[in-house]
Design a protein around this motif. Structure first.
Motif, PDB file in Angstrom:
ATOM      1  N   ASP A  76       5.438   4.871  -1.796  1.00  0.00           N
ATOM      2  CA  ASP A  76       5.301   6.174  -2.451  1.00  0.00           C
ATOM      3  C   ASP A  76       5.696   6.139  -3.918  1.00  0.00           C
ATOM      4  O   ASP A  76       5.045   6.778  -4.751  1.00  0.00           O
ATOM      5  N   ARG A  77       6.757   5.408  -4.256  1.00  0.00           N
ATOM      6  CA  ARG A  77       7.352   5.544  -5.586  1.00  0.00           C
ATOM      7  C   ARG A  77       6.613   4.774  -6.663  1.00  0.00           C
ATOM      8  O   ARG A  77       6.674   5.116  -7.828  1.00  0.00           O
ATOM      9  N   SER A 110      -0.269   5.452   6.062  1.00  0.00           N
ATOM     10  CA  SER A 110      -0.593   4.900   4.740  1.00  0.00           C
ATOM     11  C   SER A 110      -1.845   4.054   4.857  1.00  0.00           C
ATOM     12  O   SER A 110      -2.307   3.763   5.968  1.00  0.00           O
ATOM     13  N   SER A 116      -1.900   3.954  -0.415  1.00  0.00           N
ATOM     14  CA  SER A 116      -1.037   5.097  -0.695  1.00  0.00           C
ATOM     15  C   SER A 116      -0.619   5.759   0.610  1.00  0.00           C
ATOM     16  O   SER A 116      -1.234   5.555   1.655  1.00  0.00           O
ATOM     17  N   LEU A 117       0.438   6.565   0.543  1.00  0.00           N
ATOM     18  CA  LEU A 117       0.854   7.332   1.707  1.00  0.00           C
ATOM     19  C   LEU A 117      -0.144   8.454   1.977  1.00  0.00           C
ATOM     20  O   LEU A 117      -0.680   9.061   1.057  1.00  0.00           O
ATOM     21  N   HIS A 122       3.921  10.915   3.848  1.00  0.00           N
ATOM     22  CA  HIS A 122       4.873  11.468   2.886  1.00  0.00           C
ATOM     23  C   HIS A 122       5.811  12.461   3.552  1.00  0.00           C
ATOM     24  O   HIS A 122       7.011  12.506   3.246  1.00  0.00           O
TER      25      HIS A 122
END
Length: 264
Positions: A76-77, A110, A116-117, A122
């Protein structure tokens, strides 16, 4: 049939996973889902109810849910290449990493480790981050990260970088170990400072340091660290347990992961 409908159409994707559960203060387990099934905790509901995993011992359960949290936070980050994730999260085991990424994709959390999530992924990340034990560090869900840059920026991005640095540094003040930009001798540097130790007058312990030729070189590494703020707790453990040189070697492994071999 319900799983065929996207999570964000069935649930409020802005809220943590499990927000629809109710608490029964008179019974134990006290978390009740929509089917009336009781769970000992939100993490039990996620791990056993949603993902269909065996709970195992308390130690195994804590270890596996924390690994899931770490992987989801890493996805996520930031956007980084796959080899660094394999090195840092799975001790270099490509087979384990590939299996874990396929497991996440199969559960539609994901697009694997390199994707990506999903909205549900998320939501589970937020739920896991919100249910860490009291002695664990917070996870930087939603904090801003810095667009990477190469070479001298000639001041064009300095104000924006400083703004994001300060937001992340304020968050890091709550961590058991944090990287700080400080002068080391006559030049700019970065220190990793651990939690205060000592019975009478607790003093913060410096676990790792690095000096730089100028502010730009220092801030370039600090920006790299900011992108990986969710890993500071694990890296502090490496420095405390194995020493500063072990952390430096770990950083070298991560920094040169995915780096192509230059050919003449």
């Amino acid at each position: 049939m319900e799983r065929s409908i996207p999570y964000e159409q069935r649930r409020n994707a802005n809220l943590p996973f499990g927000y629809w559960c109710t608490a029964d203060p008179d019974g134990y387990p006290h978390l009740v889902d929509e089917t009336g099934t009781r769970w000992a905790s939100l993490r039990d509901y996620i791990w056993c109810g949603r993902l269909g995993m065996h709970r195992g011992s308390d130690w195994q359960f804590e270890q596996q849910t924390e690994l899931l949290l770490a992987v989801l936070a890493a996805i996520d980050r930031r956007t980084i290449y796959i080899e660094e994730k394999v090195t840092d999260l799975f001790c270099g085991s490509w087979n384990v990493a590939h299996h874990y990424g396929s497991w996440l994709a199969g559960h539609e959390l994901s697009g694997g480790l390199a994707g990506s999530l999903t909205p549900e992924g998320h939501a589970i990340l937020v739920a896991l981050a919100s249910t860490r034990s009291a002695g664990s560090a917070p996870i930087p869900v939603g904090l801003p990260t810095i667009a990477p840059w190469r070479g001298l920026d000639r001041g064009e991005t300095r104000d924006e970088c400083e703004r994001i640095f300060k937001v992340n540094e304020a968050f890091a003040a709550r961590l058991p170990g944090r990287f700080l930009r400080e002068q080391i001798g006559d030049g700019p540097g970065i220190k990793l400072v651990g939690e205060p130790e000592g019975a009478n007058i607790p003093l913060a312990r410096v676990l790792w340091t690095m000096e730089f030729a100028d502010d730009h070189a220092r801030d370039r590494l600090f920006a790299w660290l900011i992108h990986r703020l969710d890993r500071w707790e694990a890296w502090t453990t490496i420095a405390r347990r194995d020493g500063a040189q072990a952390l430096t070697e770990h950083f070298l492994h991560l920094r040169f992961a995915d780096e192509p071999i230059e050919r003449a």
